[in-house]
Structure formats: structure tokens, C-alpha cells
Design a protein around this motif. Structure first.
Motif: not given
Lengths: 345, 279
Positions: A321-325
Motif C-alpha cells: 500500500f505505502a509505495f503505491r499510495f
């Protein structure tokens, strides 16, 4: 040195005994712990003695200072956020949120984004809070809109911006609008493209359970969230300090000439410096060589994406999640700063 | 992370914050002064959390401890087995463990291994606190731009006139009345040697929140030998005539008449007036 080696040997033996001693009576365990702590102290002395020559390098000292500064500065806000998140879990029934927020997620996103105004604090606080909101049944899209807007549009930050840019209220307005626009767009983007599977099954809490003490639930949830997020905070602070020391701001001044590059560079600078959202306006104000739009991008991106936030989000919601977001937020934030900055500044 | 380690970690972190903000002025090396009450409150809260955790886990009725651990629902039933011995800290890398620990075990005593990193700032503050930012940082940053001012009050009659570095630079480069000409001024800051090895700057580092947003102002000093970097000095001198006074072309520089070592101010991350006393 001889003595130290003996100690280290003892330590190894003691460590090897650790597993066996687990079932030992309390007296043996106490002695073990005394021996362990004595060994640790001696080992620490030796390490400090060896390492001191290296840590006295000014660059290493500056790195440690910045790293500690980011951590210390964020600590009260992180505690506030994790306490709030623990309290939401233990004391607030899930139906409150379903009642307050509009049923349709498309409408819940802007409402949650605007609600971000009520949490005055730094971005570290909003990650655990929005995680617990999701745990309480709030649609992730609305929780993420809140996550992004809470540190960016609260009264403290807007006041700081007004103080840092005296005589240009347009900058305050542009910051408010561009930040809100980014939060809304990201919320809707999640509704459109987001996948639940990117989110780690992070619903650690299930709220209050009948027959259990709410206070104990609050305390253990608070403690768990703090230790968890705190570790990631230190990780992020280390990354931020590395860039802070390795890349002097004077290097980036070289890019102030080009209007497009300068927007991208200040956005990148906001990500690597990880300055608290209450202070970033002052830093932006000092970057006098850059266009107002570039400085706006610095202030819009900073509270939403930076190294310590990425680390915190990776810990709370998972790396997928963190990298995409973060990547998507950066793009949306830069675009909305350019559009709104171009219109207003 | 085992429960007693959590207790130690919470207590150490609490003590570290109290040590830095309540018992000493250490915190001023890292953050602004206004954060003090929040740091003290945070330290006290962490200490309280640690004590509460210790009390609840060393309570004689072990059943209570066990029950408490079950207050949170778990997706899988294996956490019970994991608790006693499933937390080997030797295998697996940090991040992996953090993820796995969280996905599989919804146990509040199973804090991921990344929490161990919190020991670093705590021990750092307690045992080996790094110094405030100084010459190294100042020599690498572009000096902070001095804000534009329309109006300058006439300089007071005192001689030398105590000024902040910011005020001095502003008057040299912006004051059309050129009040500073021929006046003897007194500035205080620390020594930053020039990178090329000739000459030095009188420097102040300012922060608006914490040391990550540090900015510096510098005044070049002529006519005096450089003391070692980071020495705090008070310099009496006059403007070094170079460029046109009152315009941007004027160099922010000083012809030193006297350089005196002074004590480092307690709150060093400000551009404060030099005190007339012997500090």
C-alpha cells in the motif's frame, strides 16, 4: 580489552543459556538478568570507545542530531495520535462513524477530508488514527482522505503559513485548496482503483468486547500502536537524516531557475527532508530563489508524503500500500499545486 | 517483542524524554523551546505506560495476564503457542518479521521487531547525546535570506551597538539611510571556518521546529585569526567596506576590532542579541 573479551565471552554463554533458563525459578532468572545487564553495560562501553572516534566526525554527529531531532519532535504527536487511535477503538462504538459519515463513499470522502481540520497536529498522528478508523468500519477511501488532509489543512498549519508568508494571503488559500483537492482526489482514486488486498489485514483492534475492561483495552492498544509506529518513525527519521546531511540545500538551489524543474525539485525536497507540517511553511518561505508555485508544491506534498510517513504507512498498512499510495499522492499533489498555484499565485 | 522488553523500552523512552526536557536542557539541541511541556508530558506518559505494563504483567494472578492477552480477537488460533517461545529474535530480517508478526498474530504482546529501533533514540539521549548543529551544517547550507524591510529605526547611541546577525545583515544590505556606516557594533555567534581555508564566518543557526529545518545566517569577519570551529565568540567591529552600503551589493562583513570568547547560549538556535554581561 582483555577484561572486555572475558565479559563478551560471559555474555555469549549467558545468551546461550537464555532459552534453557526460561523455565528456571525466579532467583536464577534474576541472576541471569543481572549478568546480562552487566555484560551489556561493559559491551556498550567497549563499543562506545571504539566507535567514538568515528562518531566524532562532524557529518556523523550532524546525522545523529537530525535523526534525534526528527524523532523527539514527532514523539508528542505520535503519542497523541496513538492515544486517540486507542481511545477510538476502546470507547467509540462503530455505529457512531456510520451515522456521522454519509452512506455513499463518494460523499464520505469529502466529509472525512473536511473533518481533518479538527485534528491539529503533525502528520505522524494521523496514520494510527486513520488506521483505527478503518478498523471501526470507516470506508478506507474516507479514512485516507482524512489521513491526507488532517496534517495539511488544520488551523495550526494554516496560521503558521500566514505567519511565514506575511502579506500574501493567497498562499494560505492556495495551500488550503490544493491540499483539500489532493485529499479528495486521492480518496476518490482509491474508490476507483484501490484494492483491499494492498492493505495488510491491519485491523488489529476489534473495538470494545463485552466483559473486558475498556481501560485495559485502551492501554494495550495504545501501547502496541505506539511501539509499532515508533519503530517505523525511527526508521523514517534515519532515512530523512541521511538525505538531510548528504544533500545540502545549496545543491538544490541550482535548480531554482527552471519553473518546471523547480516544482519537481521542491516536491522531492519535501519528501526527503521530512520537515514537520507545522514548520514546513517557514522552510518554504526561506527558499526565496524558487517560484511561489514551487514553494506551494513543497507545502502541499510535505505533510502528505515524506520518508518518515512512508515508513509509518508501510508499518501500519503494509508496504504494498505505502509505495503505491505515496507515489500516487505525490503525482496528484504536484498536479493540484501547479493548477491551483497557477490560478491563484 | 516480549513484555518485559516492552516495559524496559517504555520506561527508558520515558526517562530519556524527561532527562532531555525536564532535568536538563538537552532538548534545546534538537527542538524549539516551545515543545518542552509536550516533551515532559510525553515522557511522563511513557513512564506511566511502562509502569502499568509492568504492574499488569507481574501481577501475582497469572491468569489475569493470560486473560488480558485474549481480549483482542485473533484471526488465527496459533498465537497462544507463539507467545511463549515463538519470538526468536535471531532469525529473519526486520521488515519481514514486522509484517509477518502483524498479519499472523494480533497479540498486543507481539510488537514487531522494528520497535527495537526505539532503543536507539532513548539510549542516545540518555548516554551519548549528539551535540547541537554547528559549523559543519552552516558551511554546507546556503545562508538564509534576510527578510526585506522597508523601515529601520535609527541605531541606538550606545557604542558598540549590540545587534543580531539578521539585523546587521539587513541594515548593511537594505537600510538606505546607511545608519551603520562607521558605527561600532557587537555581534555574537559561533565560528565557521571558510571552506577554502582562509578566513571565517560568524554564524548562527536558527530552527523553526526542529533541527531538521535548520537555517543559518553568516557574517564574514576580517582582521582576526579564526578560532577553532564552533567556538562561540562575540565580535566588536565595524562594517567592512565592500560594495555599496544599503544595497544588495554590500558584503555582510565585519572588520573586527576585538574578538572575545563567550559561553554558548543555552538556547542557541535563535538569533538573539548578545547580552551585555559576561556570558
Amino acid at each position: 580489552m582483555q577484561r572486555a573479551e572475558e565479559r563478551a565471552g560471559e555474555l555469549a554463554v549467558a545468551a546461550a543459556d537464555d532459552g534453557a533458563a526460561d523455565d528456571a525459578p525466579a532467583g536464577g532468572r534474576l541472576r541471569l538478568w543481572l549478568a546480562l545487564s552487566l555484560g551489556a553495560v561493559v559491551l556498550l562501553d567497549v563499543v562506545l570507545f571504539v566507535v567514538r572516534g568515528w562518531t566524532d566526525q562532524p557529518a556523523v554527529q550532524a546525522w545523529r542530531t537530525v535523526c534525534l531531532a526528527v524523532t523527539v519532535q514527532a514523539m508528542p504527536f505520535l503519542l497523541l495520535g496513538t492515544a486517540l487511535s486507542g481511545a477510538i477503538n476502546a470507547f467509540v462504538p462503530a455505529r457512531v462513524f456510520t451515522r456521522v459519515l454519509p452512506k455513499r463513499p463518494v460523499l464520505a470522502v469529502p466529509v472525512a477530508g473536511l473533518a481533518g481540520v479538527v485534528l491539529p497536529g503533525c502528520e505522524c498522528a494521523s496514520v494510527p488514527v486513520s488506521s483505527s478508523l478503518i478498523g471501526r468500519g470507516v470506508n478506507p477511501a474516507a479514512a485516507f482522505a482524512f489521513l491526507l488532509s488532517a496534517p495539511a489543512v488544520n488551523p495550526v498549519v494554516l496560521t503558521a503559513t500566514a505567519v511565514a508568508f506575511p502579506g500574501s494571503p493567497a498562499m494560505v488559500l492556495a495551500r488550503l485548496l490544493a491540499s483539500l483537492a489532493t485529499a479528495f482526489v486521492m480518496g476518490w482514486l482509491w474508490l476507483w482503483l484501490g484494492r483491499e488486498k494492498w492493505l495488510k489485514p491491519a485491523v488489529r483492534h476489534t473495538g470494545h468486547r463485552p466483559g473486558h475492561s475498556r481501560w485495559t483495552e485502551f492501554r494495550t492498544g495504545f501501547q502496541h500502536d505506539f511501539l509499532h509506529a515508533g519503530g517505523f518513525l525511527v526508521l523514517g527519521a534515519m532515512a530523512a537524516a541521511t538525505f538531510n546531511v548528504a544533500v545540502p540545500r545549496s545543491v538544490l538551489d541550482a535548480f531554482s531557475g527552471s519553473p518546471w524543474l523547480s516544482v519537481l525539485f521542491l516536491a522531492a525536497l519535501a519528501i526527503v527532508l521530512a520537515v514537520c507540517s507545522e514548520a514546513d511553511a517557514f522552510v518554504a518561505a526561506s527558499l526565496t530563489g524558487f517560484s511561489p508555485t514551487a514553494r506551494l508544491a513543497f507545502m502541499v506534498v510535505g505533510p502528505m508524503v515524506d520518508l518518515k510517513l512512508i515508513a509509518l504507512q508501510a508499518g501500519t498498512f503494509g508496504r504494498a500500500f505505502a509505495f503505491r499510495f505515496s507515489a500516487a499522492t505525490t503525482v496528484v499533489a504536484v498536479l493540484s499545486s501547479v493548477l491551483i498555484g497557477g490560478a491563484l499565485l | 517483542m516480549k513484555r518485559h522488553v516492552q516495559v524496559v523500552l517504555l520506561v527508558l523512552s520515558g526517562l530519556a524524554l524527561l532527562h532531555a526536557a525536564l532535568f536538563t536542557d538537552l532538548y534545546l539541541r534538537y527542538v524549539k523551546e516551545g515543545l518542552r511541556p509536550y516533551l515532559i508530558a510525553s515522557g511522563a506518559l511513557l513512564l506511566l505506560l511502562g509502569v502499568a505494563e509492568a504492574w499488569s504483567s507481574y501481577r501475582p494472578n497469572a491468569g489475569g495476564e493470560h486473560g488480558e492477552r485474549h481480549e483482542h480477537r485473533h484471526e488465527d488460533g496459533e498465537h497462544g503457542e507463539r507467545h511463549g517461545h515463538g519470538h526468536g529474535h535471531e532469525d529473519g530480517e526486520e521488515g519481514e518479521e514486522g509484517e509477518e508478526g502483524d498479519v499472523g498474530v494480533h497479540d498486543h504482546s507481539a510488537v514487531p521487531r522494528v520497535a527495537w529501533l526505539l532503543f536507539l533514540p532513548a539510549l542516545s539521549l540518555l548516554l551519548y547525546a549528539p551535540p547541537a548543529l554547528g559549523a559543519y551544517t552552516a558551511s554546507r547550507e546556503t545562508p538564509k535570506a534576510v527578510t526585506e524591510r522597508e523601515h529601520f529605526d535609527p541605531l541606538p547611541a550606545a557604542s558598540p551597538v549590540p545587534l543580531t546577525l539578521t539585523d546587521f545583515i539587513g541594515r548593511v544590505q537594505q537600510d538606505h539611510a546607511r545608519d551603520i556606516r562607521g558605527r561600532s557594533v557587537l555581534l555574537t555567534g559561533f565560528v565557521t571556518p571558510d571552506k577554502r581555508g582562509d578566513g571565517w564566518y560568524l554564524t548562527r543557526i536558527m530552527i523553526s521546529c526542529c533541527a531538521a529545518d535548520a537555517q543559518s545566517v553568516k557574517v564574514r569577519v576580517y582582521g582576526a585569526q579564526a578560532l577553532p570551529a564552533n567556538t562561540w565568540v562575540s565580535v566588536k567591529g565595524t562594517w567592512h567596506p565592500h560594495g555599496t552600503l544599503g544595497t544588495k551589493s554590500a558584503e555582510a562583513a565585519l572588520d573586527a576590532l576585538a574578538v572575545r570568547k563567550v559561553a554558548r547560549p543555552v538556547n542557541a538556535y535563535t538569533d538573539a542579541l548578545p547580552l551585555p554581561t559576561t556570558r
